[in-house]
Design a protein around this motif. Structure first.
Motif, PDB file in Angstrom:
ATOM      1  N   ASP A  74      15.684  76.282  58.478  1.00 49.16           N
ATOM      2  CA  ASP A  74      15.435  75.729  57.143  1.00 49.16           C
ATOM      3  C   ASP A  74      14.878  76.797  56.200  1.00 49.16           C
ATOM      4  O   ASP A  74      15.243  76.848  55.025  1.00 49.16           O
ATOM      5  N   VAL A  75      13.985  77.632  56.723  1.00 49.95           N
ATOM      6  CA  VAL A  75      13.436  78.724  55.918  1.00 49.95           C
ATOM      7  C   VAL A  75      14.542  79.714  55.545  1.00 49.95           C
ATOM      8  O   VAL A  75      14.504  80.335  54.478  1.00 49.95           O
TER       9      VAL A  75
ATOM     10  N   ASP B  85      17.366  79.004  54.590  1.00 56.09           N
ATOM     11  CA  ASP B  85      18.297  78.328  53.689  1.00 56.09           C
ATOM     12  C   ASP B  85      17.806  78.460  52.250  1.00 56.09           C
ATOM     13  O   ASP B  85      16.854  79.174  51.969  1.00 56.09           O
ATOM     14  N   VAL B  86      18.427  77.723  51.331  1.00 54.71           N
ATOM     15  CA  VAL B  86      18.179  77.881  49.897  1.00 54.71           C
ATOM     16  C   VAL B  86      16.700  77.755  49.537  1.00 54.71           C
ATOM     17  O   VAL B  86      16.143  78.623  48.853  1.00 54.71           O
ATOM     18  N   TYR B  87      16.047  76.693  49.989  1.00 53.05           N
ATOM     19  CA  TYR B  87      14.659  76.449  49.596  1.00 53.05           C
ATOM     20  C   TYR B  87      13.713  77.516  50.141  1.00 53.05           C
ATOM     21  O   TYR B  87      12.724  77.864  49.488  1.00 53.05           O
ATOM     22  N   GLY B  88      14.024  78.036  51.304  1.00 53.14           N
ATOM     23  CA  GLY B  88      13.209  79.111  51.863  1.00 53.14           C
ATOM     24  C   GLY B  88      13.272  80.353  50.998  1.00 53.14           C
ATOM     25  O   GLY B  88      12.242  80.985  50.713  1.00 53.14           O
ATOM     26  N   TYR B  89      14.483  80.702  50.563  1.00 51.92           N
ATOM     27  CA  TYR B  89      14.634  81.887  49.715  1.00 51.92           C
ATOM     28  C   TYR B  89      13.989  81.685  48.353  1.00 51.92           C
ATOM     29  O   TYR B  89      13.418  82.621  47.778  1.00 51.92           O
ATOM     30  N   LEU B  90      14.062  80.485  47.823  1.00 49.55           N
ATOM     31  CA  LEU B  90      13.420  80.203  46.537  1.00 49.55           C
ATOM     32  C   LEU B  90      11.905  80.380  46.643  1.00 49.55           C
ATOM     33  O   LEU B  90      11.270  80.939  45.741  1.00 49.55           O
ATOM     34  N   ALA B  91      11.328  79.923  47.748  1.00 51.90           N
ATOM     35  CA  ALA B  91       9.881  80.074  47.947  1.00 51.90           C
ATOM     36  C   ALA B  91       9.495  81.552  48.027  1.00 51.90           C
ATOM     37  O   ALA B  91       8.498  81.985  47.411  1.00 51.90           O
TER      38      ALA B  91
END
Length: 242
Positions: A87-88, A90-96
């Motif tokens: 999950d990290v 994926d998209v949200y992980g990279y955004l964080a």
């Protein structure tokens, strides 16, 4: 294609030798550019060789052995860990991570170029992954999937993006002036995280090991290509007459 790339490197090398005295202050950039060119050529060749053997019995046997080995360690605790890791990756992980990088760039480094460079590397890897998947058109493994997937298999988008994104972060860390122990710790953590993301895709049953290898190679090519690009820009920025 390989011959054309090698010929380009040869001609560029001659050009740089002719201009050596003129560019002497930029010698570190020249060395980086030449090394990066060689690695890009070798990386492209390795990726093509791997892609050409996807249907071979030897690679299929290797995929099966590695997959069986990884799946033999399935347990509830590892499943939770690898789902978190994937999950990290994926998209949200990279955004964080990008939010954190933006904050550091603004308050610590006082430069936006690092954020822009990271975004460019990730964008190139993501776009090219979609194109490669459609072109190669390899189906996912037929074993049980522990997470939902909708795209094709080769090369792994998670592995490719992780190598490009976190691999470029490793490059930036090597350039920062910081405590050696802290630098080594950051690099080690990033390397382990890249490997964990790759292994997670095999563990979760959504990729063949060769998908991960192809993704790592392709992502690494983008890292080195962008290092090459940014060093060329920096070299000419330092000497606008060229």
């Amino acid at each position: 294609m390989r011959n054309s790339l090698l010929q380009f490197i040869y001609k560029l090398g001659r050009l740089l030798r002719d201009k050596f005295h003129q560019y002497n202050p930029g010698l570190p950039y020249l060395i980086t550019i030449l090394v990066a060119l060689v690695i890009v050529v070798l990386g492209i060749n390795l990726f093509i060789e791997l892609t050409d053997t996807l249907e071979s019995d030897m690679l299929n046997a290797w995929d099966s052995r590695v997959t069986e080995f990884v799946l033999s360690y399935r347990n509830p605790a590892l499943t939770k860990y690898f789902i978190f890791v994937t999950d990290v990756g994926d998209v949200y992980g990279y955004l964080a991570i990008l939010v954190i990088a933006t904050i550091l760039s603004y308050f610590v480094f006082k430069q936006w170029k690092y954020v822009l460079q990271i975004v460019l590397v990730l964008a190139l890897a993501s776009i090219s992954n979609v194109i490669l998947k459609r072109f190669i058109d390899r189906a996912r493994p037929s074993i049980e999937h522990l997470v939902t997937v909708e795209t094709l298999s080769y090369p792994s988008g998670h592995a490719m993006s992780a190598m490009a994104f976190y691999g470029f972060l490793i490059y930036l860390v090597t350039r920062f002036r910081m405590n050696r122990f802290l630098k080594a710790l950051c690099i080690t953590a990033l390397v382990l995280f890249i490997l964990s993301i790759g292994i997670s895709r095999i563990y979760l049953g959504v990729h063949f090991p060769s998908d991960i290898a192809g993704g790592f190679i392709a992502g690494f090519i983008w890292v080195i290509f962008c290092i090459l690009l940014f060093n060329v820009i920096e070299l000419f920025r330092r000497d606008p007459k060229t």
